[in-house]
Structure formats: C-alpha cells, structure tokens
Design an enzyme around this catalytic site. Structure first.
Site, mmCIF file in Angstrom:
data_model
loop_
_atom_site.group_PDB
_atom_site.id
_atom_site.type_symbol
_atom_site.label_atom_id
_atom_site.label_comp_id
_atom_site.label_asym_id
_atom_site.label_seq_id
_atom_site.Cartn_x
_atom_site.Cartn_y
_atom_site.Cartn_z
ATOM 1 N N LEU A 49 75.938 38.811 -22.813
ATOM 2 C CA LEU A 49 77.126 39.024 -23.632
ATOM 3 C C LEU A 49 77.571 40.461 -23.414
ATOM 4 C CD1 LEU A 49 76.084 37.384 -27.053
ATOM 5 C CD2 LEU A 49 77.544 36.397 -25.271
ATOM 6 N N ASP A 50 78.893 40.684 -23.411
ATOM 7 C CA ASP A 50 79.391 42.046 -23.282
ATOM 8 C C ASP A 50 78.820 42.917 -24.400
ATOM 9 O OD1 ASP A 50 80.935 41.151 -21.188
ATOM 10 O OD2 ASP A 50 82.730 40.878 -22.414
ATOM 11 N N LYS A 51 78.759 44.204 -24.157
ATOM 12 C CA LYS A 51 78.193 45.141 -25.130
ATOM 13 C C LYS A 51 78.798 44.948 -26.520
ATOM 14 C CE LYS A 51 77.815 50.100 -26.160
ATOM 15 N NZ LYS A 51 78.123 51.481 -25.699
ATOM 16 N N ARG A 111 88.015 36.841 -22.652
ATOM 17 C CA ARG A 111 88.951 37.942 -22.860
ATOM 18 C C ARG A 111 90.065 37.924 -21.814
ATOM 19 N NH1 ARG A 111 84.879 42.787 -22.640
ATOM 20 N NH2 ARG A 111 86.761 44.028 -23.056
#
Length: 361
Positions: free
Chosen positions: A162-164, A282
C-alpha cells in the site's frame, strides 16, 4: 569451489535420483524432490524455492555421493538415475533490515502469516529515503523467531503493498511456503476466485455511470517520472503488457458509488482491482475526472471545488493531509490450510471525520 561445511544448525537432505528423473536439471530435480520430501514430512516451513535451490547449489551446498564425494555447483547439471545427492540447508540468515519496536495493529496471526492494519504514514518496505521505521522493520521485531525464512533470510514475505499515505489491510507471509501460496493468489488478482480486495475512496464529483470499469494502461508519466499516468488504449500483445514501453501495462479498476455529499461535490466510491499497478486507483480515478480527495500527486487543482465545502469540511480535509484512500476489505485462501479468510476494516478516524463533516453539508 569447495563445498560449504555444515554446522550444527544446518539440516542435510539425502536424495536418490529415480529412473524417471534422469536427465533433469539439478536445480529442477532438487526443487521437486524437496517439495515432495517436505510435504511427506509435513514440514510447516515449506521447501526452498527454485531460486533459493540454485543459490544453494552455487554456494557448494549440494554434494554427489560416491567413492570420492564432490560438490555440484552447476545448476544446469543433468542428474542421472541412481545418483545419491545431499543438500545441506542452512538456517535462515538474520534479516538485513533490523527489527524496530513500532506499534502494530494486528488483525490476525498464525504460524504462517499475519494480517495487519497499516496506518497512513507508514512505508511498507525499506528503500532509499526510507531506510528504516517501516512496516518490515516492525514485523521483524514483532514476529521474531516465528519468521522461518523467506528465500533463506529471516524476514517477512511481502506479497502486496500500500502507498505510504494509504491506510488499510495487508497480509504478510511468515514462511516460504506461505509466501509462495500468497504470491500466486496476488498474481492472479482474484481471477481464480481466491483473492478479494476492496478499497474505499472519497473522490471529487460523482462518476458517471455510478457503477463502471476503468480499463486504461498505466505507465510512468512522460512529463514527471515520479508520477504514473493512464494511457489511451493501444493494441496489446497480451493481457499484462503493451506492444512497446510507451503502451504501459494493463490496468483494470471496477468502481461503484456508495454515497454522495454536498450536492454531488464529493462521493464515496468502492474500488475493486483486477490488476495491481502502482497508484492504480489514484491514477484511474483522476483519469476519469474524479481524483481522490487530499491526493498531493494526482489531486491538485481542486482548490475551487474545495472552496465550496463547509468550513468544517475544509478543516477536516486539511487535517487529513493525505489521500482519502483506505483498503477496507481483504479476503484470501490460507496458503497452508486452504481455509478462506476474510477481514474488514472500518474507515480510519481521519477519513471518518471528513465523511461526518461532509454528511452535515
């Protein structure tokens, strides 16, 4: 190359080549034979992968018996019927990243895997710019000796990321066997019916239709190499890659609007992935004109829309200070027991606060 000397902590596996195995490559033979041996012994750690076996061969840890035993260091060597081979399997090496006592929200854990709720702000894996204080460092400290070794190293097996600044559920393998099984499920992206993943996102506007699919290749942006971009459809050679580097990789996102706020200024959308590309949700939501709220990379240029929110909602959005994206559902088949496991995680406090203020508009 001389053979590696076994220590007290190492295990030796004696194998005899059968008639129908004659002519196989050494690395392929050992991988298959060890898989059968570990299964027969019900070894919970699981056998080493072929890549790991090849590494062990090159280290001189495979020996052919006879009047003059000698190491075999060529993975492409063709085995012969009746040959007796011994592989010395070393204990898992300490993980290169060090364990760090970082609080973890553990949702589920057993001998093979662990499911955690990753908070926003936590990087998954050490990398340049984030060498420590990551989820991997936290897992090494938390799991300790229960990590039996991934690829010969005592570390957690990361099968997805998962992105930060994206919060949500993640599953991590603790053994080689679990790592291989989970990796296969994530590679299939649910097409085999084993894996389900769903995200909730607050996006600007209301997508039309309210339930649909975004099928657009994703590649590095030609204008900014730090960003990804959705590309126009092009002819493809296969499902995963385009016909050249500029065509990107196939990316498919299924979405459904769950709730609308502020007369359609914002909506809550559920997204399910059929592929797993970098920044996929996104990028795809931006591609169809509905970027994720708070997204500093793909959601810029929304100041006019934000100005139409109530003061309370704008304050909550400012406090969010990240993309309003949360991995709320994760389901998969346990790679060892075969049991189907399913987990749901409610919206975290920062996104829930923003939803509450939007509902008041």
């Amino acid at each position: 190359m001389s053979a590696a000397l076994p220590s007290d902590d190492e295990t030796r596996h004696a194998l005899t080549v059968a008639d129908d195995e004659s002519g196989m490559r050494l690395d392929k033979y050992l991988t298959d034979a060890l898989a059968r041996k570990f299964e027969a012994e019900e070894n919970a750690e699981g056998p080493p992968s072929r890549a790991r076996v090849k590494q062990l061969i090159e280290e001189g840890r495979v020996e052919i018996e006879g009047t003059r035993p000698r190491p075999l260091t060529d993975a492409s060597y063709r085995v012969k019927a009746g040959e007796r081979l011994t592989l010395t399997l070393p204990p898992p090496a300490p993980a290169r990243p060090e364990g760090q006592a970082i609080p973890l929200d553990v949702v589920y854990e057993d001998a093979d895997l662990i499911v955690v709720m990753k908070p926003a702000g936590l990087v998954v894996h050490p990398a340049p710019g984030n060498p420590d204080m990551t989820l991997v460092n936290a897992l090494i400290a938390h799991c300790g000796e229960t990590l039996s070794g991934i690829g010969g190293e005592r570390r957690p097996g990361i099968v997805h990321r998962l992105d930060k600044e994206t919060s949500g559920l993640m599953v991590v393998a603790k053994t080689d066997r679990a790592h291989r099984g989970l990796a296969e499920q994530f590679a299939a992206h649910g097409r085999d019916g084993k894996l389900t993943r769903a995200y909730k996102a607050l996006v600007w506007g209301v997508p039309s239709p309210k339930r649909g699919t975004v099928d657009a290749n994703i590649a590095r942006s030609s204008h900014n190499r730090m960003k990804m971009a959705a590309l126009k459809p092009r002819a493809r050679r296969n499902e995963d890659e385009g016909d050249d580097n500029t065509a990107g990789r196939r990316a498919i996102t299924h979405y459904e609007v769950e709730q609308e706020f502020a007369d359609g200024l914002v909506s809550l959308v559920e997204c399910r992935l059929e592929t797993g590309r970098t920044h996929q949700i996104r990028v795809h939501m931006t591609h169809i004109g509905h970027p994720v709220l708070g997204d500093p990379t793909y959601g810029t240029g929304m100041k006019t829309r934000a100005s139409k929110l109530s003061d309370e909602a704008r304050t909550a959005l400012a406090r969010l200070d990240r993309q309003a994206l949360h991995a709320w559902h994760l389901g998969f088949e346990h790679p060892v027991t075969g049991e189907h496991l399913s987990f749901d995680a409610p919206l975290p406090e920062d996104i829930a606060e923003l939803v509450g203020e939007l509902e008041e508009v």
